[in-house]
Design a protein around this motif. Structure first.
Motif, PDB file in Angstrom:
ATOM      1  N   TYR A   1      38.851  49.959  43.036  1.00 41.66           N
ATOM      2  CA  TYR A   1      38.677  49.428  44.386  1.00 41.66           C
ATOM      3  C   TYR A   1      38.820  47.907  44.380  1.00 41.66           C
ATOM      4  O   TYR A   1      39.518  47.333  45.225  1.00 41.66           O
ATOM      5  CB  TYR A   1      37.322  49.831  44.947  1.00 41.66           C
ATOM      6  CG  TYR A   1      37.079  49.324  46.354  1.00 41.66           C
ATOM      7  CD1 TYR A   1      37.662  49.959  47.451  1.00 41.66           C
ATOM      8  CD2 TYR A   1      36.277  48.212  46.584  1.00 41.66           C
ATOM      9  CE1 TYR A   1      37.448  49.500  48.741  1.00 41.66           C
ATOM     10  CE2 TYR A   1      36.056  47.745  47.865  1.00 41.66           C
ATOM     11  CZ  TYR A   1      36.640  48.390  48.947  1.00 41.66           C
ATOM     12  OH  TYR A   1      36.431  47.911  50.222  1.00 41.66           O
ATOM     13  N   ASN A   2      38.184  47.248  43.420  1.00 39.28           N
ATOM     14  CA  ASN A   2      38.296  45.790  43.336  1.00 39.28           C
ATOM     15  C   ASN A   2      39.713  45.357  42.995  1.00 39.28           C
ATOM     16  O   ASN A   2      40.185  44.314  43.463  1.00 39.28           O
ATOM     17  CB  ASN A   2      37.313  45.253  42.299  1.00 39.28           C
ATOM     18  CG  ASN A   2      35.872  45.299  42.781  1.00 39.28           C
ATOM     19  OD1 ASN A   2      35.620  45.339  43.982  1.00 39.28           O
ATOM     20  ND2 ASN A   2      34.930  45.309  41.857  1.00 39.28           N
ATOM     21  N   ALA A   3      40.414  46.161  42.188  1.00 39.76           N
ATOM     22  CA  ALA A   3      41.811  45.852  41.870  1.00 39.76           C
ATOM     23  C   ALA A   3      42.663  45.931  43.130  1.00 39.76           C
ATOM     24  O   ALA A   3      43.564  45.099  43.334  1.00 39.76           O
ATOM     25  CB  ALA A   3      42.337  46.824  40.811  1.00 39.76           C
ATOM     26  N   ASN A   4      42.401  46.927  43.975  1.00 40.41           N
ATOM     27  CA  ASN A   4      43.123  47.024  45.240  1.00 40.41           C
ATOM     28  C   ASN A   4      42.897  45.782  46.091  1.00 40.41           C
ATOM     29  O   ASN A   4      43.840  45.218  46.660  1.00 40.41           O
ATOM     30  CB  ASN A   4      42.659  48.266  46.018  1.00 40.41           C
ATOM     31  CG  ASN A   4      43.230  49.564  45.467  1.00 40.41           C
ATOM     32  OD1 ASN A   4      44.098  49.560  44.613  1.00 40.41           O
ATOM     33  ND2 ASN A   4      42.728  50.680  45.969  1.00 40.41           N
ATOM     34  N   ARG A   5      41.668  45.364  46.203  1.00 43.03           N
ATOM     35  CA  ARG A   5      41.337  44.190  47.015  1.00 43.03           C
ATOM     36  C   ARG A   5      41.963  42.916  46.453  1.00 43.03           C
ATOM     37  O   ARG A   5      42.479  42.073  47.198  1.00 43.03           O
ATOM     38  CB  ARG A   5      39.816  44.040  47.106  1.00 43.03           C
ATOM     39  CG  ARG A   5      39.143  45.075  47.988  1.00 43.03           C
ATOM     40  CD  ARG A   5      39.650  44.992  49.405  1.00 43.03           C
ATOM     41  NE  ARG A   5      38.805  45.735  50.347  1.00 43.03           N
ATOM     42  CZ  ARG A   5      39.138  45.958  51.601  1.00 43.03           C
ATOM     43  NH1 ARG A   5      40.292  45.527  52.071  1.00 43.03           N
ATOM     44  NH2 ARG A   5      38.334  46.633  52.389  1.00 43.03           N
TER      45      ARG A   5
END
Length: 233
Positions: free
Chosen positions: A111-115
């Motif tokens: 999720y943080n990689a997506n952001r």
């Protein structure tokens, strides 16, 4: 937790009281009954438990001709352009790979990689006043910007469009029981979402009733538990 059942006798209550209720025995069909404490629309409207037909295609509808959704039109248009542009390899339409829901707390790294990938792409664009950067595929999917294949898009759209669409997506996840790692697609062309209630008898006692919300065209519609397994929560 998932629990699969086979159903038999059911009654269908068509929407808006336009047609009389139907009660009959149908062909065998699996029902997925689940519980997930992260399913909610807006506090305090939580949907921790629910049931859907297990073998239907889960579809997130974009009714672009309905004025009710005008506030989200810029988001709709962004995602439609991404999916339908010539040569597009972005997932999410019928005939393409589906999108896969990701609950952020179950995979915070991705999720943080997506952001992070989305923010990096947005920083290269000019930001108009009152606009926010929208990404597609959604940050709440495993096909988001952080996967690293470059198959994503960002666009600045009005803040109201971005925020409203985000809340609507979260609500749809709850309404249609889109759990972590469940696949779904988008329908960009539909201008009718026919919804009705199904009431299913799964026993002889008064308390042995389950209530399902599903689309009329999804019903392909008998009782044994087929499988039970744990969803991490």
């Amino acid at each position: 937790m998932y629990e699969y059942l086979q159903i038999g006798s059911y009654s269908f209550l068509p929407p808006c009281n336009k047609f009389p209720p139907l009660t009959e025995d149908g062909p065998k069909e699996k029902i997925r009954m689940d519980s997930a404490d992260y399913m909610f629309v807006l506090n305090p409207h939580f949907y921790h438990e629910g049931s859907i037909f297990a073998n239907v295609q889960l579809v997130f509808y974009y009714d672009m001709n309905n004025s009710y959704f005008n506030v989200m039109l810029e988001a709709f248009q962004h995602h439609k352009d991404d999916l339908t542009s010539p040569g597009s390899l972005i997932s999410g339409l019928q005939g393409k790979p589906p999108l896969t829901r990701m609950y952020s707390k179950y995979d915070l790294v991705q999720y943080n990689a997506n952001r992070k990938a989305k923010d990096a792409a947005c920083s290269k664009l000019s930001k108009p006043e009152g606009y926010e950067c929208d990404e597609f595929p959604f940050a709440s999917t495993y096909e988001g910007a952080g996967i690293g294949d470059g198959r994503f898009s960002v666009r600045y759209i009005p803040r109201a469009a971005n925020n409203t669409h985000g809340r609507w997506l979260a609500a749809w996840y709850a309404y249609d029981r889109i759990l972590h790692k469940i696949n779904f697609i988008l329908d960009l062309m539909s201008n009718c979402r026919c919804v009705g209630w199904m009431r299913l008898r799964v026993g002889t006692e008064p308390h042995q009733w389950y209530f399902l919300l599903n689309r009329m065209h999804d019903i392909s519609t008998s009782i044994e538990i087929l499988q039970t397994y744990q969803d991490p929560s």
